[in-house]
Design a protein around this motif. Structure first.
Motif, short mmCIF file in Angstrom:
data_model
loop_
_atom_site.label_atom_id
_atom_site.label_comp_id
_atom_site.label_asym_id
_atom_site.label_seq_id
_atom_site.Cartn_x
_atom_site.Cartn_y
_atom_site.Cartn_z
N ILE A 163 -63.10 51.26 1.27
CA ILE A 163 -63.15 52.66 1.66
C ILE A 163 -63.81 53.41 0.51
CG2 ILE A 163 -60.74 53.03 0.94
CD1 ILE A 163 -61.31 55.29 3.44
N LEU A 164 -64.81 54.19 0.86
CA LEU A 164 -65.54 55.00 -0.11
C LEU A 164 -65.30 56.45 0.26
CD1 LEU A 164 -67.77 55.23 -2.33
CD2 LEU A 164 -69.42 55.16 -0.48
N PHE A 165 -64.99 57.29 -0.72
CA PHE A 165 -64.75 58.70 -0.43
C PHE A 165 -65.06 59.54 -1.66
CE2 PHE A 165 -60.83 56.93 -2.05
CZ PHE A 165 -60.29 57.90 -2.88
N TYR A 166 -65.17 60.83 -1.42
CA TYR A 166 -65.38 61.81 -2.49
C TYR A 166 -64.21 62.76 -2.50
CZ TYR A 166 -70.07 60.00 -2.84
OH TYR A 166 -71.13 59.17 -3.03
N TYR A 167 -63.72 63.08 -3.69
CA TYR A 167 -62.58 64.00 -3.82
C TYR A 167 -62.90 65.08 -4.84
CZ TYR A 167 -61.40 61.36 -8.06
OH TYR A 167 -61.45 60.77 -9.30
N HIS A 168 -62.22 66.21 -4.68
CA HIS A 168 -62.36 67.35 -5.58
C HIS A 168 -60.95 67.85 -5.84
CE1 HIS A 168 -63.25 71.50 -6.82
NE2 HIS A 168 -64.50 71.14 -7.02
N MET A 169 -60.49 67.75 -7.08
CA MET A 169 -59.13 68.17 -7.46
C MET A 169 -59.26 69.09 -8.67
SD MET A 169 -57.06 64.55 -7.12
CE MET A 169 -55.46 65.23 -7.60
N TYR A 170 -59.13 70.38 -8.42
CA TYR A 170 -59.37 71.33 -9.49
C TYR A 170 -58.31 72.42 -9.50
CZ TYR A 170 -61.75 74.77 -12.42
OH TYR A 170 -62.06 75.67 -13.39
N GLY A 171 -57.73 72.65 -10.65
CA GLY A 171 -56.76 73.72 -10.82
C GLY A 171 -55.73 73.34 -11.88
N ALA A 172 -55.16 74.34 -12.50
CA ALA A 172 -54.23 74.12 -13.61
C ALA A 172 -52.94 73.44 -13.16
CB ALA A 172 -53.92 75.45 -14.29
N HIS A 173 -52.54 73.64 -11.92
CA HIS A 173 -51.26 73.10 -11.45
C HIS A 173 -51.45 72.26 -10.21
CE1 HIS A 173 -49.39 75.79 -14.33
NE2 HIS A 173 -50.13 76.77 -13.83
N ILE A 174 -52.52 71.47 -10.19
CA ILE A 174 -52.86 70.67 -9.03
C ILE A 174 -51.77 69.63 -8.77
CG2 ILE A 174 -54.13 68.74 -10.11
CD1 ILE A 174 -55.63 70.79 -7.37
N GLY A 175 -51.63 69.24 -7.53
CA GLY A 175 -50.66 68.21 -7.16
C GLY A 175 -51.25 66.82 -7.30
N SER A 176 -51.02 65.98 -6.29
CA SER A 176 -51.44 64.58 -6.34
C SER A 176 -52.20 64.18 -5.09
CB SER A 176 -50.21 63.66 -6.47
OG SER A 176 -49.48 63.95 -7.63
N LEU A 177 -53.04 63.16 -5.26
CA LEU A 177 -53.72 62.51 -4.15
C LEU A 177 -53.34 61.03 -4.20
CD1 LEU A 177 -55.81 62.47 -1.82
CD2 LEU A 177 -57.56 62.03 -3.56
#
Length: 165
Positions: free
Chosen positions: A84-98
């Motif tokens: 599985i190939l994917f793109y993710y964007h996780m941005y922020g001071a209090h980000i959660g989880s993926l």
């Protein structure tokens, strides 16, 4: 392959989670939340799926979306496993989880990927191998867990499952 430009392409929201992944564009985003463009078109009008922490979600609540069922009966899937190939964007001071799981039809889940915290204000590519054990058909599940910041979010785009499965 799903680029989310028209719909969820057969990916399904889980019913036993706390909230949903939303289809959206950057042109409709609130200031300071989410990526400036999608990954596919590199344009604010392009679509992706997104969760964000907000007053409606408590930290730790989960949103899950599942792929169509993938077949283990194909001998190529058994031999080399799928990708599985994917793109993710996780941005922020209090980000959660993926967290990405491989879930069999008997509901056994194996974690393939687990990432928490700010990863930068850009799209990142990830390729995961789905385990080749057993005969059971399976799904790939993306789980987003809400963080503490009301402007923090997780986006996914261009989910591609290899042809072997």
């Amino acid at each position: 392959h799903c680029n989310f430009e028209f719909d969820l392409c057969g990916w399904k929201q889980d019913e036993n989670d706390d909230f949903d992944w939303n289809l959206r564009t950057s042109s409709t985003r609130n200031i300071g939340t989410g990526p400036a463009t999608d990954h596919t078109l590199q344009d604010p009008s392009g679509h992706y799926i997104f969760i964000k922490s907000s007053f409606l979600q408590l930290p730790g609540q989960k949103a899950r979306i599942s792929s169509p069922v993938l077949s283990r009966r194909n001998k190529d899937c058994k031999v080399c496993g799928g990708v599985i190939l994917f793109y993710y964007h996780m941005y922020g001071a209090h980000i959660g989880s993926l967290i990405v799981y491989q879930r069999t039809t008997a509901k056994h889940e194996k974690i393939l990927f687990n990432l928490t915290g700010n990863q930068g204000n850009f799209w990142q590519r990830k390729a995961l191998v789905v385990a080749g054990d057993g005969e059971e058909d399976f799904q790939v599940v993306f789980e987003g867990i809400a963080g503490k910041g009301p402007k923090d979010g997780i986006a996914l785009d261009d989910l591609t499952l290899s042809r072997e499965c």
